[in-house]
Design a protein around this motif. Sequence first.
Motif, PDB file in Angstrom:
ATOM      1  N   ILE A 286       0.961  -1.173  -0.059  1.00 18.81           N
ATOM      2  CA  ILE A 286       0.018   0.081  -0.043  1.00 18.81           C
ATOM      3  C   ILE A 286       1.017   1.410  -0.066  1.00 18.81           C
ATOM      4  O   ILE A 286       1.700   1.434   0.920  1.00 18.81           O
ATOM      5  N   GLY A 287       1.013   1.989  -0.949  1.00 20.46           N
ATOM      6  CA  GLY A 287       1.568   3.183  -1.213  1.00 20.46           C
ATOM      7  C   GLY A 287       2.991   3.116  -1.431  1.00 20.46           C
ATOM      8  O   GLY A 287       3.754   3.972  -1.043  1.00 20.46           O
ATOM      9  N   VAL A 288       3.268   1.848  -1.693  1.00 20.72           N
ATOM     10  CA  VAL A 288       4.813   1.826  -2.156  1.00 20.72           C
ATOM     11  C   VAL A 288       5.183   1.529  -3.458  1.00 20.72           C
ATOM     12  O   VAL A 288       4.379   0.767  -4.296  1.00 20.72           O
ATOM     13  N   SER A 289       6.320   2.149  -3.830  1.00 19.82           N
ATOM     14  CA  SER A 289       6.781   1.865  -5.170  1.00 19.82           C
ATOM     15  C   SER A 289       7.836   0.566  -5.394  1.00 19.82           C
ATOM     16  O   SER A 289       8.434   0.171  -4.535  1.00 19.82           O
ATOM     17  N   TRP A 290       7.575  -0.025  -6.605  1.00 20.63           N
ATOM     18  CA  TRP A 290       8.434  -1.207  -6.822  1.00 20.63           C
ATOM     19  C   TRP A 290       9.320  -1.004  -8.310  1.00 20.63           C
ATOM     20  O   TRP A 290       8.750  -0.412  -9.279  1.00 20.63           O
ATOM     21  N   VAL A 291      10.639  -1.785  -8.123  1.00 26.17           N
ATOM     22  CA  VAL A 291      11.174  -1.828  -9.632  1.00 26.17           C
ATOM     23  C   VAL A 291      11.569  -3.330  -9.481  1.00 26.17           C
ATOM     24  O   VAL A 291      12.368  -3.845  -8.873  1.00 26.17           O
ATOM     25  N   VAL A 292      10.703  -4.066 -10.661  1.00 25.89           N
ATOM     26  CA  VAL A 292      11.003  -5.435 -10.846  1.00 25.89           C
ATOM     27  C   VAL A 292      11.865  -5.508 -12.150  1.00 25.89           C
ATOM     28  O   VAL A 292      11.562  -5.512 -13.228  1.00 25.89           O
ATOM     29  N   LEU A 293      13.153  -6.080 -11.717  1.00 19.20           N
ATOM     30  CA  LEU A 293      13.799  -6.312 -12.940  1.00 19.20           C
ATOM     31  C   LEU A 293      14.289  -7.760 -13.041  1.00 19.20           C
ATOM     32  O   LEU A 293      14.883  -8.561 -12.120  1.00 19.20           O
ATOM     33  N   ASN A 294      14.414  -8.189 -14.272  1.00 17.97           N
ATOM     34  CA  ASN A 294      15.113  -9.397 -14.902  1.00 17.97           C
ATOM     35  C   ASN A 294      14.256 -10.913 -13.773  1.00 17.97           C
ATOM     36  O   ASN A 294      15.190 -11.365 -13.488  1.00 17.97           O
ATOM     37  N   SER A 295      13.057 -10.582 -13.639  1.00 18.22           N
ATOM     38  CA  SER A 295      12.618 -11.722 -12.700  1.00 18.22           C
ATOM     39  C   SER A 295      11.486 -12.485 -13.281  1.00 18.22           C
ATOM     40  O   SER A 295      11.035 -12.269 -14.173  1.00 18.22           O
ATOM     41  N   VAL A 296      11.168 -13.398 -12.606  1.00 19.92           N
ATOM     42  CA  VAL A 296       9.870 -14.521 -13.109  1.00 19.92           C
ATOM     43  C   VAL A 296       9.089 -14.613 -12.140  1.00 19.92           C
ATOM     44  O   VAL A 296       9.287 -14.999 -10.841  1.00 19.92           O
ATOM     45  N   ALA A 335      10.771  -4.367 -16.007  1.00 20.98           N
ATOM     46  CA  ALA A 335      11.434  -4.649 -17.075  1.00 20.98           C
ATOM     47  C   ALA A 335      12.319  -5.570 -16.989  1.00 20.98           C
ATOM     48  O   ALA A 335      12.804  -6.497 -15.874  1.00 20.98           O
ATOM     49  N   GLY A 336      12.378  -6.325 -18.282  1.00 19.87           N
ATOM     50  CA  GLY A 336      13.119  -7.622 -18.403  1.00 19.87           C
ATOM     51  C   GLY A 336      12.596  -8.703 -17.703  1.00 19.87           C
ATOM     52  O   GLY A 336      13.491  -9.705 -17.413  1.00 19.87           O
ATOM     53  N   SER A 337      11.349  -8.792 -17.447  1.00 19.12           N
ATOM     54  CA  SER A 337      10.830 -10.006 -16.693  1.00 19.12           C
ATOM     55  C   SER A 337       9.648 -10.718 -17.072  1.00 19.12           C
ATOM     56  O   SER A 337       9.045 -10.340 -18.481  1.00 19.12           O
ATOM     57  N   ILE A 338       9.188 -11.708 -16.731  1.00 15.80           N
ATOM     58  CA  ILE A 338       8.265 -12.689 -17.359  1.00 15.80           C
ATOM     59  C   ILE A 338       7.179 -12.757 -15.978  1.00 15.80           C
ATOM     60  O   ILE A 338       7.666 -13.181 -15.376  1.00 15.80           O
ATOM     61  N   ILE A 339       6.106 -12.553 -16.664  1.00 13.42           N
ATOM     62  CA  ILE A 339       4.922 -12.624 -15.688  1.00 13.42           C
ATOM     63  C   ILE A 339       3.924 -13.566 -16.330  1.00 13.42           C
ATOM     64  O   ILE A 339       3.000 -12.993 -17.415  1.00 13.42           O
TER      65      ILE A 339
END
Length: 401
Positions: A286-296, A335-339
């Motif tokens: 809640i109210g938090v920013s995320w940077v998800v890089l090169n992840s699955v 970025a660079g991720s697979i979901i």
Amino acid sequence: MRVKPGTFPLVIAVIAVLLAGCGGSPDPDAPVSPPVSPGASSAGAEPGTTDGLGAAPSAKASPTPSKPAATLARAGNPNGGASVPAEGRAVDTGRPTRVVGTGTPASCTGKAVVTAVAAGGLITFDCGPDPVTITMTETAKVRNANGPRVVLDGGGKVTLSGGGKRRILYMNTCDQAQGWTTSHCDNQDHPQLTLQNLTFADGNSTGEKAEGGGGGAIFVRGGQFKVVNSRFVRNRCDRTGPDLGGAAIRVLSQYQGKPVYVVDSTFGGAAGQGGSCSNGGALSSIGVSWVVLNSVLSHNEAIGQGANPARGGTPGGGSGGAIYCDGNKFTVRIAGSIIENNHAKEGGGAVFFVSNDRTGSMRIENSTLRRNPSDGFETQGLPGIFFLGVSRPTTTGSKLS
């Protein structure tokens, strides 16, 4: 937020009313001003004690094994290609403050992990040459005065398990039981928690209601937090609830709104290995920013029913198969991720993103989002995503299907 299948054209007309009550849970970013505990230090010097642990800080960083060390396969998306900024990279643990274990699997106990985490500093493991699973008999809790950095580095060989019974790791700068170190616990720069080269398995926070619950493997409020080259499998939190979530990770109130970095990491990864929670089968905030890089992020599920605010006669939840984000101004960058292969019983099979005041934004770069069904609702033209923010998400070099 409820949208029946086939009625998406009504979303825009209805959503403002439905979201008027969104965020009805206590605001985790509301200022809190506890008194500074006598003798508490915001400097957070790293103590040198090794009570109940292995090698002292002066010992060599990586004991020489008797045979070549086995390690788990690297996590994340090896073909991601997203550049990782300095603040998202692993921490150098070549000179650890303390070491869990004395060279054998039997010496690496849950109690030793609890002791090390409470003491803080740079923590590594010496459990022998082969991969080892440490089953926690209690949740490891960060003490806010110890650090200011707290780093757990499993060397690619250590799994911390909740045994399906408990949360694995907890940090909360506003929890008086863990010590108050400033007069503004909701916005302080420490502790700075890094988890790297680890696996978190079978965490379960079901029934944990403090700060709204959630965080099956890890719960964090305050300070700064990042995860690098780590795996999360089979984690759980409460099955219902309109706003709780994060079978793997739940985060609130990061220092100055700085993002949580998730780098080269895997959540689920195969059928039967994903996380399950009312909302956010992997990540929730809640109210938090995320940077998800090169992840699955795959095979995770949001299993609640009734969305948020909960429909009459339902317990609420069911949104964000992989990621659930709520609040006002925050950002999400993937970025660079697979979901893929995540599922939401209500909205956002891959990502549920609601900025209540419409100031939040999302970017998806060079990523693949596919096969993330939303049983209830999603944003037209964005398969697997339900989004309300400042403008439509930016997608570059990505495939959504």
